[in-house]
Design a protein around this motif. Structure first.
Motif, PDB file in Angstrom:
ATOM      1  N   ALA A 135      11.191 -45.515  14.681  1.00 15.47           N
ATOM      2  CA  ALA A 135       9.870 -46.275  15.479  1.00 15.47           C
ATOM      3  C   ALA A 135       8.857 -46.739  14.583  1.00 15.47           C
ATOM      4  O   ALA A 135       8.431 -46.047  13.786  1.00 15.47           O
ATOM      5  CB  ALA A 135       9.437 -45.157  16.631  1.00 15.47           C
ATOM      6  N   PHE A 136       8.615 -47.907  14.823  1.00 18.73           N
ATOM      7  CA  PHE A 136       7.307 -48.609  13.771  1.00 18.73           C
ATOM      8  C   PHE A 136       6.016 -47.800  14.204  1.00 18.73           C
ATOM      9  O   PHE A 136       5.391 -47.951  13.216  1.00 18.73           O
ATOM     10  CB  PHE A 136       7.177 -50.195  14.433  1.00 18.73           C
ATOM     11  CG  PHE A 136       6.619 -50.227  15.691  1.00 18.73           C
ATOM     12  CD1 PHE A 136       5.205 -50.225  15.942  1.00 18.73           C
ATOM     13  CD2 PHE A 136       7.270 -50.306  16.924  1.00 18.73           C
ATOM     14  CE1 PHE A 136       4.555 -50.426  17.164  1.00 18.73           C
ATOM     15  CE2 PHE A 136       6.850 -50.542  18.100  1.00 18.73           C
ATOM     16  CZ  PHE A 136       5.280 -50.475  18.128  1.00 18.73           C
ATOM     17  N   HIS A 137       5.731 -47.092  15.058  1.00 18.79           N
ATOM     18  CA  HIS A 137       4.484 -46.386  15.202  1.00 18.79           C
ATOM     19  C   HIS A 137       4.792 -44.925  14.793  1.00 18.79           C
ATOM     20  O   HIS A 137       3.601 -44.264  14.680  1.00 18.79           O
ATOM     21  CB  HIS A 137       4.009 -46.571  16.627  1.00 18.79           C
ATOM     22  CG  HIS A 137       5.186 -45.817  17.656  1.00 18.79           C
ATOM     23  ND1 HIS A 137       6.106 -46.607  18.128  1.00 18.79           N
ATOM     24  CD2 HIS A 137       5.332 -44.577  17.854  1.00 18.79           C
ATOM     25  CE1 HIS A 137       6.865 -45.636  18.969  1.00 18.79           C
ATOM     26  NE2 HIS A 137       6.318 -44.673  18.825  1.00 18.79           N
ATOM     27  N   PHE A 138       6.028 -44.716  14.118  1.00 17.03           N
ATOM     28  CA  PHE A 138       6.111 -43.243  13.764  1.00 17.03           C
ATOM     29  C   PHE A 138       5.254 -42.835  12.493  1.00 17.03           C
ATOM     30  O   PHE A 138       5.356 -44.125  11.634  1.00 17.03           O
ATOM     31  CB  PHE A 138       7.523 -42.834  13.702  1.00 17.03           C
ATOM     32  CG  PHE A 138       7.838 -41.508  13.395  1.00 17.03           C
ATOM     33  CD1 PHE A 138       7.449 -40.328  14.384  1.00 17.03           C
ATOM     34  CD2 PHE A 138       8.426 -41.196  11.903  1.00 17.03           C
ATOM     35  CE1 PHE A 138       7.861 -39.169  14.223  1.00 17.03           C
ATOM     36  CE2 PHE A 138       8.513 -39.794  12.103  1.00 17.03           C
ATOM     37  CZ  PHE A 138       8.526 -38.926  12.747  1.00 17.03           C
ATOM     38  N   GLY A 139       4.794 -41.907  12.108  1.00 16.70           N
ATOM     39  CA  GLY A 139       4.225 -41.481  10.865  1.00 16.70           C
ATOM     40  C   GLY A 139       2.832 -41.448  10.867  1.00 16.70           C
ATOM     41  O   GLY A 139       2.199 -41.337  11.948  1.00 16.70           O
ATOM     42  N   ALA A 140       2.313 -41.001   9.716  1.00 20.88           N
ATOM     43  CA  ALA A 140       0.782 -40.808   9.504  1.00 20.88           C
ATOM     44  C   ALA A 140       0.428 -41.878   8.412  1.00 20.88           C
ATOM     45  O   ALA A 140       1.051 -42.008   7.382  1.00 20.88           O
ATOM     46  CB  ALA A 140       0.840 -39.234   8.809  1.00 20.88           C
ATOM     47  N   ARG A 141      -0.831 -42.130   8.728  1.00 19.98           N
ATOM     48  CA  ARG A 141      -1.687 -43.250   7.823  1.00 19.98           C
ATOM     49  C   ARG A 141      -2.009 -42.177   6.538  1.00 19.98           C
ATOM     50  O   ARG A 141      -1.927 -42.610   5.416  1.00 19.98           O
ATOM     51  CB  ARG A 141      -2.743 -43.547   8.322  1.00 19.98           C
ATOM     52  CG  ARG A 141      -3.480 -44.646   7.468  1.00 19.98           C
ATOM     53  CD  ARG A 141      -4.873 -45.363   8.375  1.00 19.98           C
ATOM     54  NE  ARG A 141      -4.225 -46.146   9.382  1.00 19.98           N
ATOM     55  CZ  ARG A 141      -4.207 -47.354   9.379  1.00 19.98           C
ATOM     56  NH1 ARG A 141      -3.970 -47.905   8.075  1.00 19.98           N
ATOM     57  NH2 ARG A 141      -3.760 -47.787  10.524  1.00 19.98           N
TER      58      ARG A 141
END
Length: 792
Positions: free
Chosen positions: A636-642
């Motif tokens: 998903a494009f919104h998955f993960g951490a900055r």
């Protein structure tokens, strides 16, 4: 002298003698508590307010008659209201005198207080939050912090502290994230173990309380008390591991079950968790105490019981020892015995544990606190609070502006800049009182503005608030389940007023550098924007802070963002436009000094993230040690951490090289993995870095996370200097829980990854564990890794 009053007799004999002398009513009394507003003159009264609907109180008992029977615990004698420590100790001693000298058997009460971020009472030292503790990645420092808290607790006559919190963060929308040590179970376990050791001391003469047992932080929707959907394998590997470590490695004296249910079983009546796992498997020998009102919730909220009598029987049969904060259900134990719901043999078993701990603590010989030893806010304690705060500040962005080595004019702007409560956690005394509509001065708190002014000079600092987060802090916001009928849902108290932004922009335009102080406000049950019962649905800065920040950036002045609070918020895309970004969490009373030290370059920002900073709320739940398929297919494009777990910038630039295994093949049973590597600071300034080792099980019989932290070590190096590390990881630590509920180590290949955060992996090696079948670990399995450092 009777046997039980003779300190020369063994504890077991004293317990048996006293138990034989007790009436059933006196036994029942030891299984409950009283929550009183105490008086030095002995005119005590029950605490009755908003929370009684929550805790399930239905009537005021005859206090004097109850005290004649004794009591198990007294709830927060100094933490219930704002009272001077001296007067509070006098009042507690007066109550204890009634119990010891005016009751038939003279059994003293055990006094408990909250102590997560310092003792929850007036004038105690206000330490940083557990997120700050863990962000130091220094277990020995946290041992020292807890030791200082323990000394202040003992000084006011506290016998049990309701801390630490061992919940492993899974979703930062959860309000109680601020109380956790982060999202990695091993790191949580290591920090909790040292906290317990520090608080309890070598003789366990003050009981630490592990909470919230267990899985509380993986609640449905990250909502307070919501159900938890977990099988035992994941529960054991992630959420029970820290508890097991603190029980086995630190001899924790108490455990508190949580409010939620797991797979429809409330934890307060969970025999499997409270007895079979905790006592039978781990060997726990302390007291299991209810979370406030948790027994009442069995009939009030969970609907697994008809009445307080049935709730008491369920909880005590499951393994509970003492109901807190009052005896709302324990007061019905006589009826429960008469109905055959619980036996007197079970009552005797429980009361024996309560009495055993009171004898162990020496309460019968030393029931009173010594007023001459009352010592709070000692210089060395304040210094320790400042050290912890400074070493926890985490730098996430820096375009070269930090440290501020010249003498610029500064504009300090933001709603948390001059608010002392903004630097405190929900379980800090001044914040905690808000839910009782009481106020407590926080004069000992050094605000960000005060610290910066002291560091850089009054004449170089302008100030503008810029906006509010909550204009008027007050109780009354929450509507608890069961009391919503006839009560309208209340709107958020968070301010949407933008009228102060123009003044802030003007102040910014007159300065060389802007320091934007943004974040949230801890407050229980929606009296704040984070904390217990203050969950969120967004990771945008609360209120109009984003608009304020955008206006400041648009001035063209370099903007240094200092974020405080109990969860990581995003900056709406401004992360790459600001000059620097510091995460200070809730740094406590010395927070202003700590942040100013970092800005001025007096200290290096040594903090490293113990929570992933997700891109958005849409990524939730997110944590670095997820399964491969957690991101969806495709990701998903919104998955993960900055900003990933373990991340943080400092003054140095560290490179890892020459990782070598002592043995690439070794037995799964009883083996130890030894890996050596060189670490060099190739930067131009002295600095430090936390070297982190992660493991991935390449092929297993059950799905495993993409990586798991198994070791960490901080190095400090001058420019160009090199050091050599040897990291030893017992093969036991590569275990996971199988479908039989056993911790097993399976033979096979494991990838060892070394880096400076969970994403920045610089060295990888593979080790092969040999064996014919999985190794089932015994109770005394090896839980800790070890690192040795030698000259490079």
């Amino acid at each position: 002298m009777t046997m039980y009053t003779d300190p020369r007799q063994p504890v077991k004999a004293r317990v048996a003698d006293l138990l034989a002398r007790m009436t059933p009513e006196e036994k029942f009394a030891q299984m409950g508590a009283m929550w009183l507003v105490l008086s030095p003159e002995g005119f005590h009264k029950e605490r009755l307010d908003m929370s009684d609907t929550f805790s399930g109180a239905t009537q005021q008992i005859a206090l004097a008659e109850q005290l004649k029977k004794g009591i198990g615990q007294i709830t927060r004698p100094l933490g219930t209201h704002s009272v001077s420590p001296r007067e509070g100790v006098m009042a507690a001693n007066r109550l204890q005198k009634t119990l010891v000298e005016e009751s038939r058997l003279g059994i003293p009460a055990l006094f408990h207080e909250e102590c997560l971020v310092g003792v929850l009472c007036k004038d105690a030292t206000l330490f940083p939050s557990p997120l700050n503790y863990a962000s130091t990645w220094d277990p020995q420092l946290i041992n020292a912090v807890a030791g200082a808290i323990g000394r202040e607790a003992r000084a006011i006559g506290c016998h049990q502290g309701l801390a630490p919190v061992l919940d492993v963060s899974r979703d930062v929308r959860w309000g109680r994230t601020e109380e956790t040590f982060g999202e990695d179970p091993y790191l949580v376990g290591v920090m909790a173990t040292q906290y317990v050791k520090g608080l309890q001391g070598p003789n366990r003469d003050l009981l630490a309380t592990l909470k919230h047992y267990a899985g509380h932080s993986f609640s449905e929707g990250a909502r307070n008390h919501a159900p938890v959907h977990l099988g035992f394998c994941e529960l054991n590997d992630t959420f029970l591991l820290p508890f097991e470590m603190a029980v086995r490695l630190a001899n924790a004296g108490s455990v508190m079950p949580a409010y939620h249910d797991i797979d429809n079983q409330p934890t307060h009546s969970d025999t499997f968790l409270l007895t079979r796992v905790l006592r039978d498997q781990w060997g726990f020998d302390g007291l299991i105490v209810a979370d406030y009102g948790g027994v009442s919730l069995l009939h009030q909220h969970h609907g697994v019981s008809h009445s307080p009598m049935e709730s008491a029987a369920q909880a005590f049969n499951a393994g509970l020892d003492i109901e807190l904060p009052k005896a709302d259900c324990a007061s019905h134990l006589a009826e429960a015995v008469a109905e055959g719901l619980i036996t007197m043999d079970k009552i005797d078993e429980i009361v024996s544990r309560v009495l055993t701990e009171k004898f162990r603590l020496g309460l019968f010989e030393h029931p009173y606190a010594d007023l001459d030893k009352l010592a709070l806010q000692e210089p060395e304690t304040r210094s320790l609070a400042r050290e912890c705060a400074a070493r926890s500040v985490t730098m996430l962005e820096n375009n070269g502006i930090l440290p501020l080595t010249d003498t610029p004019s500064l504009a300090v702007i933001g709603p948390v800049a001059d608010d002392p409560l903004a630097l405190l956690s929900g379980y800090s005394f001044p914040v905690h009182l808000i839910i009782s509509d009481a106020q407590e001065q926080a004069d000992q708190v050094v605000t960000l503005l005060a610290g910066i002014r002291q560091q850089f000079g009054e004449n170089r600092v302008r100030y503008a608030k810029g906006c509010h987060i909550i204009e008027h802090r007050q109780a009354g916001a929450p509507v608890f389940p069961g009391e919503s009928e006839g009560k309208p849902r209340q709107s958020s108290p968070v301010s949407q007023d933008t009228s102060l932004i123009p003044e802030a922009v003007s102040a910014a335009q007159q300065a060389d550098v802007v320091i934007a102080c943004v974040g949230d406000l801890a407050g229980l049950f929606q009296s704040g924007t984070c904390g217990e019962g203050s969950d969120t649905d967004t990771l945008a800065l609360p209120g109009v802070q984003q608009a304020l920040l955008e206006a400041l950036v648009h001035t063209g002045k370099p903007v240094i963002v200092v974020m405080t609070g109990g969860r990581p918020y995003h900056l709406g895309g401004l992360e790459q436009q600001v000059a620097a970004l510091l995460m200070a969490w809730a740094p406590g009373q010395e927070g202003g000094h700590a942040v100013a030290d970092i800005l001025a370059g007096n200290r290096e920002p040594e903090g490293r993230l113990v929570l992933s900073a997700p891109k958005s709320a849409g990524a939730m739940p997110y944590y670095y040690n997820h399964k491969l398929k957690s991101g969806g297919t495709p990701y998903a494009f919104h998955f993960g951490a900055r900003y990933p777990f373990g991340f943080g910038l400092g003054w140095g630039d560290f490179v890892l090289d020459q990782a070598e295994l002592h043995e690439a093949t070794l037995p799964a049973q009883g083996g130890t993995i030894n890996i050596a590597l060189s670490v060099t600071n190739r930067g131009v300034r002295s600095g430090s870095e936390v070297i982190q080792l992660y493991v991935h099980d390449k092929v297993a019989s059950l799905v495993r996370p993409v990586k798991e932290l198994k070791a960490f070590h901080r190095v400090r190096l001058a420019p160009g200097a090199t050091t050599r590390l040897t990291i030893s990881v017992p093969t036991d630590m590569l275990n996971f829980t199988n479908k039989m509920g056993q911790r097993v180590v399976e033979p096979g290949e494991f990838e060892l990854m070394l880096g400076t955060n969970s994403d920045a992996i610089q060295q990888c090696v593979t080790v092969n564990l040999t064996g014919d079948k999985p190794v089932v670990l015994a109770r005394d399995w090896r839980m800790l890794s070890h690192t040795e450092e030698t000259a490079g």
